[in-house]
Design an enzyme around this catalytic site. Structure first.
Site, short mmCIF file in Angstrom:
data_model
loop_
_atom_site.label_atom_id
_atom_site.label_comp_id
_atom_site.label_asym_id
_atom_site.label_seq_id
_atom_site.Cartn_x
_atom_site.Cartn_y
_atom_site.Cartn_z
N HIS A 33 -15.08 -6.94 6.62
CA HIS A 33 -13.71 -6.45 6.37
C HIS A 33 -13.55 -4.96 6.62
CE1 HIS A 33 -12.10 -10.08 4.34
NE2 HIS A 33 -13.35 -10.26 4.02
N LYS B 217 -0.71 0.51 -0.75
CA LYS B 217 -2.06 0.05 -0.37
C LYS B 217 -3.05 0.91 -1.13
CE LYS B 217 -0.81 1.01 3.92
NZ LYS B 217 -1.16 -0.24 4.54
N ARG B 218 -4.34 0.54 -1.14
CA ARG B 218 -5.35 1.37 -1.79
C ARG B 218 -5.21 2.82 -1.30
NH1 ARG B 218 -10.47 0.66 0.15
NH2 ARG B 218 -9.89 -0.95 1.63
N LYS C 128 -6.39 5.61 5.39
CA LYS C 128 -5.04 5.02 5.41
C LYS C 128 -3.96 6.09 5.55
CE LYS C 128 -6.49 1.04 2.58
NZ LYS C 128 -6.14 -0.16 3.36
N THR D 51 -2.87 -6.35 5.50
CA THR D 51 -2.11 -7.58 5.24
C THR D 51 -0.74 -7.23 4.65
OG1 THR D 51 -3.40 -7.75 3.20
CG2 THR D 51 -3.99 -9.24 4.99
N LYS E 294 3.25 -8.73 5.17
CA LYS E 294 4.20 -9.06 4.09
C LYS E 294 5.54 -8.34 4.31
CE LYS E 294 0.17 -9.48 1.21
NZ LYS E 294 -0.80 -8.72 0.42
C1 26V Z 1 -13.74 -0.46 -1.03
C2 26V Z 1 -13.88 0.16 -2.23
C3 26V Z 1 -13.20 1.40 -2.44
C4 26V Z 1 -13.30 1.97 -3.75
C5 26V Z 1 -14.12 1.38 -4.77
C6 26V Z 1 -14.85 0.21 -4.50
C7 26V Z 1 -14.67 -0.41 -3.21
C8 26V Z 1 -15.28 -1.59 -2.95
C9 26V Z 1 -15.13 -2.22 -1.77
C10 26V Z 1 -14.36 -1.66 -0.81
C11 26V Z 1 -14.24 -2.34 0.47
C12 26V Z 1 -13.00 -3.00 0.52
C13 26V Z 1 -12.92 -3.77 1.75
C14 26V Z 1 -11.50 -4.17 1.96
O1 26V Z 1 -10.73 -4.36 1.03
N1 26V Z 1 -11.16 -4.31 3.19
C15 26V Z 1 -9.84 -4.68 3.55
O2 26V Z 1 -9.86 -6.07 3.81
C16 26V Z 1 -8.59 -6.55 4.14
C17 26V Z 1 -8.69 -8.04 4.27
O3 26V Z 1 -9.47 -8.38 5.35
C18 26V Z 1 -8.09 -5.89 5.41
O4 26V Z 1 -6.78 -6.34 5.66
C19 26V Z 1 -8.08 -4.38 5.26
O5 26V Z 1 -7.76 -3.78 6.49
C20 26V Z 1 -9.44 -3.91 4.79
O6 26V Z 1 -9.40 -2.53 4.46
#
Ligand code: 26V
Length: 760
Positions: free
Chosen positions: A317, A497-498, A503, A604, A608
């Site tokens: 991802h 979004k996060r 981003k 995503t 939406k």
């Molecule tokens: C990020 C973080 C950030 C802060 C704290 C902990 C943590 C743990 C895992 C991650 C990775 C997150 C990966 C993620 O959410 N990826 C997103 O996946 C979506 C679904 O495929 C995609 O649409 C997004 O572009 C992608 O950023």
């Protein structure tokens, strides 16, 4: 059992369950009663599993509130609504009683939730496996223009996830722990019922939580499932992540083997009974764990490896290095010593296969690369949008692609239209149904029929009215929940979004500062503008929190300045979550998808917003590329560097933010404003200076080279919105009608055809 599909009988049942007239019931009582009714009804749709069943393992399931969604999926929503309204009650008030499950963070978790909905809707046998976090992701609060975090105690009332008597023993750091299974029914839209299986320890104790969200990270029995993504800035925090992950995969793997054996598998044929999808690297330890468990069942190592490779598939991802998990082998020695010999043997197998050290599982510094293990020992590695998959193949994972070209495939993400259209935008749903019939609810491609109305002024007017109604509804909700007043006649531009530098919420921030100056100089925008944000920053991510601070401070600077505030308003929604998204997305005019090209795997939210008739302002990144292809350049606002350019710049390491700052007066003016007197009167010098220094000294995600192009495109969008409202709405209609491809039903059908082959 009476027929709950009849309004009168629904009334009778509800008042019988509550033991009083509906008028006399509190919303809490009605909620409890309906939860029970949904449970009974969903049981009727549980089906026998034949052939292969999917297990989607994920650290996150961002499922959102469930009552309305389940009622819609079970075909009960309209009856319940009518029944409540007949007794002076409203669905909206009822919904407020339900706490939002706190089991996810961002896109990856929401995708998992959309996938569960689509699996059940498509009548495919597929369960989720995850953890039952007590406080999940933190609750976000704004105090003095800063984010602070408190625990999100969402459990405790009537819960959808039911405690079972089923437990599994999991060995952590040499000690046995008992993982208990909770089961949450996942209803399909006119489909079957599957389950989300969540594991927990009975011993977890939230009284361990002290100041904010801090707690003793070493008390594993008490803390294991307290939080999603506990702070990993120290060793104890990182070890805790491994404890969590192993509890999930070990209990999950035991459950899978048990179920398959019950269904007749002798484990040698496990691949005929189970498909496991590994959602990013958090569940990667399921690979060695399954090999270990099969070994205990008497299966030789080589055969076990073969079986597990056939059963498991991996989704990537992100290409951000920091999110591709790597653990010091020492950590694994501590927490999961039973897995280390398996991982070492897998590493040897890789070394026999290739001399290329870059694909090793355990590198020369004794670091274990989870994604590498996933790619070597699963039969499928997929990216989540076309561009992302190409980048994986050609750059990030190129060495793996050369080894296993046949394993790599793309599955462009999707969203469930049940929640992101039917549930969140009933007015639009009704309009669409009146124009093209109800078929689009199960076959999203039918939305394309809306193209017949692209020149129909009456329809376009209706569409514009619905957007306006949804903006009024968002305005009311903002006033009610956050005490913020916004002007529904302004253009709503939303970035939710996060919070992450890639981003580029900071690009939006610089634009808003630029706009502030323009207004001050008398260059007024064509219409009042409302910039809306929703985002949580990871608690230890300093710069992300500084960006929130700067936006909140700027919001106050503007609000305090009547000359500017009549034209520009910044709203930062506190504690952004699925519930907030359901209010914001239908009300959006311009959807901000402005990541640095190459960095957003898919996105995503972009889908939406499009589905709800917003136009996208975005870079050629992630699924924006496919959205642009679908709607055509005339119905989207694209700007900025291409992913190729960006990848090249990173390759040459020759980006210099300072040069941009020094040579472009607009950029300099906007960045300098961060520490000017207006901002300092509302914000904190240390934070604002740190952000300024970051932008001038590093700007790792290349905000500055895209700054001018962003301003031009955004101002163009605002001008179009005002000058040609009919054309704007026509573009909105094109966006809606081309959104069918982005249904998660399509995505899941592709996963099934290419990877899982469920029920066969
Ligand atoms: C990020 C973080 C950030 C802060 C704290 C902990 C943590 C743990 C895992 C991650 C990775 C997150 C990966 C993620 O959410 N990826 C997103 O996946 C979506 C679904 O495929 C995609 O649409 C997004 O572009 C992608 O950023």
């Amino acid at each position: 059992m009476m027929n709950v599909k009849n309004v009168k009988e629904m009334e009778t049942i509800l008042s019988e369950v509550c033991k009083k007239e509906i008028e006399q019931c509190s919303y809490e009582e009605l909620y409890t009663a309906l939860l029970g009714i949904v449970e009974e009804e969903s049981k009727k749709h549980v089906m026998d599993v034949k052939g292969r069943k999917l297990y989607y393992i994920s650290a996150e399931f961002l499922i959102g509130k469930l009552l309305s969604n389940n009622l819609i999926n079970l075909g009960l929503y309209e009856n319940v609504k009518a029944c409540l309204e007949a007794h002076g009650k409203s669905m909206a008030d009822l919904e407020e009683v339900e706490p939002e499950p706190s089991l996810g963070n961002g896109g990856l978790g929401r995708l998992a939730a959309c996938f569960l909905d689509s699996l059940a809707t498509l009548n495919l046998p597929g369960d989720g496996i995850g953890l039952r976090y007590h406080c999940g992701l933190f609750h976000q609060k704004f105090e003095n223009q800063c984010q602070s975090e408190t625990p999100d105690f969402w459990l405790g009332g009537d819960e959808w996830a039911k405690k079972t008597e089923k437990t599994y023993t999991v060995s952590l750091a040499g000690e046995d722990y008992t993982a208990r299974l909770y089961k949450l029914a996942v209803t399909g839209y006119e489909g079957r019922t599957n389950y989300l299986n969540l594991f927990d320890l009975d011993t977890v104790d939230s009284s361990l939580i002290k100041e904010g969200i801090s707690f003793d990270k070493t008390e594993i029995a008490k803390n294991l499932t307290l939080f999603l993504y506990p702070d990993d800035s120290d060793d104890a925090g990182r070890l805790l992540r491994i404890y969590q992950q192993y509890l999930m995969v070990s209990a999950g793997a035991q459950m899978i083997l048990e179920e398959c054996k019950e269904r007749g598998s002798d484990l040698h044929d496990l691949a005929d009974y189970a498909a496991i999808q590994i959602n990013d690297t958090h569940p990667s330890m399921v690979i060695p764990e399954l090999i270990r468990l099969l070994g205990e069942e008497g299966i030789e190592f080589e055969e076990a490896v073969e079986i597990v490779t056939k059963v498991c598939a991996y989704t990537n991802h992100t290409i951000l290095a920091e999110a591709l998990e790597k653990w010091p082998k020492q950590y694994l020695d501590t927490v999961v010593p039973q897995l280390v010999p398996v991982i070492e043997k897998l590493d040897e197998l890789v070394r026999e296969k290739t001399e290329d050290d870059s694909t090793a599982i355990i590198d020369e510094s004794e670091i274990v690369h989870m994604a590498h293990m996933d790619i070597h020992f699963t039969h499928s590695t997929n990216g989540v949008a076309a561009l992302h998959t190409e980048i994986l193949k050609n750059s990030e994972l190129n060495h793996f692609y050369k080894l296993y070209p046949e394993k790599f495939n793309n599955k462009t993400n999707g969203i469930t239209f049940r929640r992101w259209l039917l549930k969140c935008n009933p007015e639009l749903t009704d309009l669409i149904e009146s124009l093209i019939g109800p078929g689009f609810k199960k076959d999203a491609a039918e939305l394309e029929k809306l193209m017949d109305f692209a020149e129909d002024e009456k329809v376009l007017k209706q569409l514009a009215e619905i957007k306006h109604d949804n903006k009024v509804a968002l305005a009311k909700w903002l006033e009610h929940t956050q005490n913020i007043v916004v002007n529904p006649d302004s253009i709503f531009m939303i970035q939710s979004k996060r919070l992450h530098e890639y981003k580029r919420q900071q690009l939006n921030l610089l634009y808003l500062i630029h706009q502030y100056f323009e207004i001050k100089e008398g260059h007024l925008p064509n219409t009042p503008v409302t910039a809306i944000f929703g985002a949580k920053a990871a608690p230890a991510y300093t710069i992300a929190k500084d960006i929130i601070h700067a936006l909140l401070a700027l919001s106050k600077v503007i609000a305090d300045d009547p000359e500017v505030s009549q034209w520009l308003q910044i709203v930062f929604i506190e504690n952004y979550n699925v519930t907030a998204a359901e209010k914001m997305i239908p009300a959006c005019d311009l959807s901000e998808q402005i990541s640095l090209a190459s960095k957003e795997a898919s996105g995503t939210g972009n889908m939406k917003f499009m589905l709800n008739g917003a136009l996208t302002l975005g870079t050629m990144d992630g699924a924006n590329v496919e959205i642009a292809e679908a709607v055509g350049q005339e119905n989207i606002y694209i700007f900025g560097q291409s992913s190729d350019q960006v990848i090249r710049t990173y390759g040459h390491s020759d980006y210099c933010a300072k040069e941009w700052y020094e040579t472009d007066p607009n950029i300099k003016r906007a960045i300098d404003f961060l520490t000017g007197e207006e901002m300092l009167s509302c914000g904190r010098q240390d934070k604002l200076e740190r952000l300024k220094n970051e932008l001038i000294g590093k700007d790792w995600f290349q905000t500055l080279p895209d700054f001018n192009a962003y301003i031009v495109r955004k101002d163009q969008a605002i001008a179009d919105y005002v000058q040609n409202p009919l054309d704007w709405t026509k573009s909105a209609l094109v966006n809606i009608s081309k959104a069918g491809f982005f249904s998660s039903d399509r995505t899941i059908a592709e996963y099934n055809d290419d990877i899982w082959h469920l029920g066969e």
